[in-house]
Design a protein around this motif. Structure first.
Motif, short mmCIF file in Angstrom:
data_model
loop_
_atom_site.label_atom_id
_atom_site.label_comp_id
_atom_site.label_asym_id
_atom_site.label_seq_id
_atom_site.Cartn_x
_atom_site.Cartn_y
_atom_site.Cartn_z
N CYS A 71 0.83 -1.20 0.00
CA CYS A 71 0.00 0.00 0.00
C CYS A 71 0.86 1.26 0.00
N TYR B 9 -10.31 0.84 -1.39
CA TYR B 9 -9.99 2.18 -0.91
C TYR B 9 -10.93 3.13 -1.64
N CYS C 39 -1.82 5.84 5.53
CA CYS C 39 -2.73 6.39 6.52
C CYS C 39 -1.93 6.48 7.83
N VAL D 123 0.64 -1.18 7.58
CA VAL D 123 0.71 -2.01 6.37
C VAL D 123 1.76 -1.54 5.36
N PRO D 124 1.85 -0.24 5.05
CA PRO D 124 2.87 0.17 4.08
C PRO D 124 4.29 -0.21 4.52
N TYR E 225 -2.30 5.97 10.86
CA TYR E 225 -2.44 5.00 11.96
C TYR E 225 -1.99 3.60 11.53
N CYS E 226 -1.59 3.40 10.28
CA CYS E 226 -1.49 2.05 9.75
C CYS E 226 -0.05 1.58 9.52
S1 SF4 Z 1 -3.64 -0.66 4.14
FE1 SF4 Z 1 -5.50 0.61 4.21
S2 SF4 Z 1 -5.44 1.62 6.19
FE2 SF4 Z 1 -3.37 0.87 5.76
S3 SF4 Z 1 -2.29 2.59 4.79
FE3 SF4 Z 1 -3.19 1.33 3.18
S4 SF4 Z 1 -5.16 2.25 2.75
FE4 SF4 Z 1 -4.49 3.02 4.72
#
Ligand code: SF4
Length: 455
Positions: free
Chosen positions: A161, A248, A165, A170-171, A167-168
């Motif tokens: 990703c 998204y 965001c 994942v990236p 709070y996330c």
């Molecule tokens: S995985 Fe979803 S929540 Fe996390 S940064 Fe990517 S778009 Fe945002």
């Protein structure tokens, strides 16, 4: 002698997909799946890093597995203990230092190299750590043939990703966005259908930002978006249903909306996380869309497919969220009306910008807001289920029920449907008339001669 493999999967569908592929990578080495960790020759924890508690759960589970490992060592047997998934990717070194009895730590991008890692771990006295983002795509190193448990299967088409965001994690744990070539995805889809799948869910952290190389495309630089991929997959004989997750909002294009309107095999259910109903909070979250944009998108989707069911994700108690922001979230929920939604208290994740923000919200306030939001969401779920009573819907039967002679299936709207039906209808799509509804499931009567398709 077959070796026993135990995989414990935490978190999202993409981890479920990865665990299935890991089992397929290890099958040629003689590993067979077992549902017991005690006595297993290899144990793999496929972990999730989304919330604090998720990561800590891993360390307590490792402590429990250490006892099994020691018990086997006492019998002169060796259990290979491995950790993968997003905790491994985010804090691989720390896993090895906090749990020195772990043999292998590998990331979600390197499990195609597992055979070498196992050989290395058995040779070397030390531990193996491989959390690279390799040049080569793991997908090129995975077995072509697929195995399917039941009639529904996951198929990862996009990973990573670029949205960041605040709070996330994942990236940082899954890396930059990557889309698989359309040819590879379609060939895996055909293999899944050949192995018995009737329903395929395309997966991606940002599945609708998919832009895979078109067949023969690299020369012409042409790419397919998700809508085009869905239209092509819908041509596969034997594939009855297509789904995709996670979307998204700002990446939902008109092609995808049109596909919801006219691709019959595309199920009328869309998971569309919005997180908050306040533009101020969405800005602080670095979500590239506002509330009005989300509303307009919902209107366009409902115009294209009036019976589409929407689900979402919500975070309450994001740093700086005041009462007016929270009221705005409730107002948006009332306006859109969701079939269901995942809702959580904000959980600061190490290394994310939001964790360093001022105005962190008190836990008691977060709990209060979460309770109020979930009460509203549960009412909406019950209302959606109630309006199904008397309707006849096609249901894909894929599980046995609690009672004898009962099967459970999935409606087009992802609802669990419980029905009295003979076992030979397992993995079949049948028509069911809904008689009753509870918050979590529907009860119905089988239309006897309505067998549509079977695996
Ligand atoms: S995985 Fe979803 S929540 Fe996390 S940064 Fe990517 S778009 Fe945002």
């Amino acid at each position: 002698m077959a070796k026993k493999l135990y995989i414990k999967t935490y978190g999202c569908q993409m981890n479920v997909y990865d665990s299935e592929r890991i089992a397929e990578v290890l099958a040629p080495l003689g590993y067979e799946a077992t549902d017991q960790s005690a006595g297993a020759d290899m144990v793999i924890l496929n972990t999730c890093h989304i919330r604090e508690r998720a990561a800590e759960k891993v360390y307590s589970e490792l402590g429990r597995l250490r006892k099994h490992k020691n018990a086997m060592a006492a019998e002169g047997r060796h259990m290979v203990l491995a950790v993968t998934g997003c905790v491994a990717q985010a804090e691989g070194e720390e896993v090895l230092s906090r749990a020195p009895y772990v043999d292998i730590v590998f990331g979600p991008q390197t499990y195609h190299r597992l055979p070498q890692m196992i050989a290395e771990a058995s040779r070397a006295s030390g531990q193996v750590l491989d959390t690279e983002f390799p040049e080569e795509s793991k997908f090129d190193g995975l077995p072509q043939a697929r195995t399917v448990n039941g009639a529904a299967a996951f198929l990862t088409i996009q990973e990573g990703c670029d949205k960041f965001c605040t709070y996330c994690v994942v990236p940082y744990t899954r890396g930059a966005e990557f889309s698989r070539a359309a040819t590879d995805v379609l060939s895996e889809a055909r293999n899944l259908v050949a192995a018995g799948a009737q329903e395929i869910t395309f997966l991606g952290q940002n599945v609708n930002s998919y832009h895979g190389e078109a067949p023969g495309g690299s020369a012409h630089g042409s790419e397919w978006n998700l809508a085009r991929l869905i239209r092509e997959a819908a041509q596969i004989d034997g594939l009855a249903r297509i789904r995709f997750t996670t979307s998204y909002p700002a990446e939902v294009d008109d092609d995808l909306i049109a596909a919801h309107g006219d691709v019959e095999k595309l199920m009328p259910y869309l998971h569309l996380p919005v997180q908050s109903g306040s533009d101020r909070v969405l800005k602080a979250m670095n979500r590239n869309h506002g509330v009005d944009e989300y509303r307009r998108l919902v209107d366009k989707l409902r115009k294209a497919r009036p019976d589409i069911a929407l689900s979402s994700d919500f975070i309450v108690g994001f740093p700086g969220e005041n009462d007016a922001d929270f009221r705005a979230t409730l107002k948006l929920v009332e306006e859109v009306s969701f079939i269901q939604a995942y809702s959580f208290k904000y959980s600061p994740r190490p290394g994310t910008p939001a964790a360093m923000m001022d105005l962190q919200i008190d836990e008691a306030v977060k709990s209060e807001r979460l309770a109020e939001l979930q009460a509203l969401l549960n009412t909406q779920t019950q209302n959606f289920n109630n309006q199904m009573i008397g309707k006849t819907v096609p249901v894909l039967l894929d599980r046995t029920g609690k009672m004898a002679g009962q099967l459970i299936g999935r409606s087009p709207y992802m609802q669990a449907v419980v029905v009295d039906a003979p076992q030979n209808l397992m993995n079949c799509i049948v028509d069911v008339t809904i008689d009753a509804a509870s918050p979590n499931s529907l009860m119905g009567t089988l239309n006897l001669d309505s067998r549509k398709a079977c695996a």
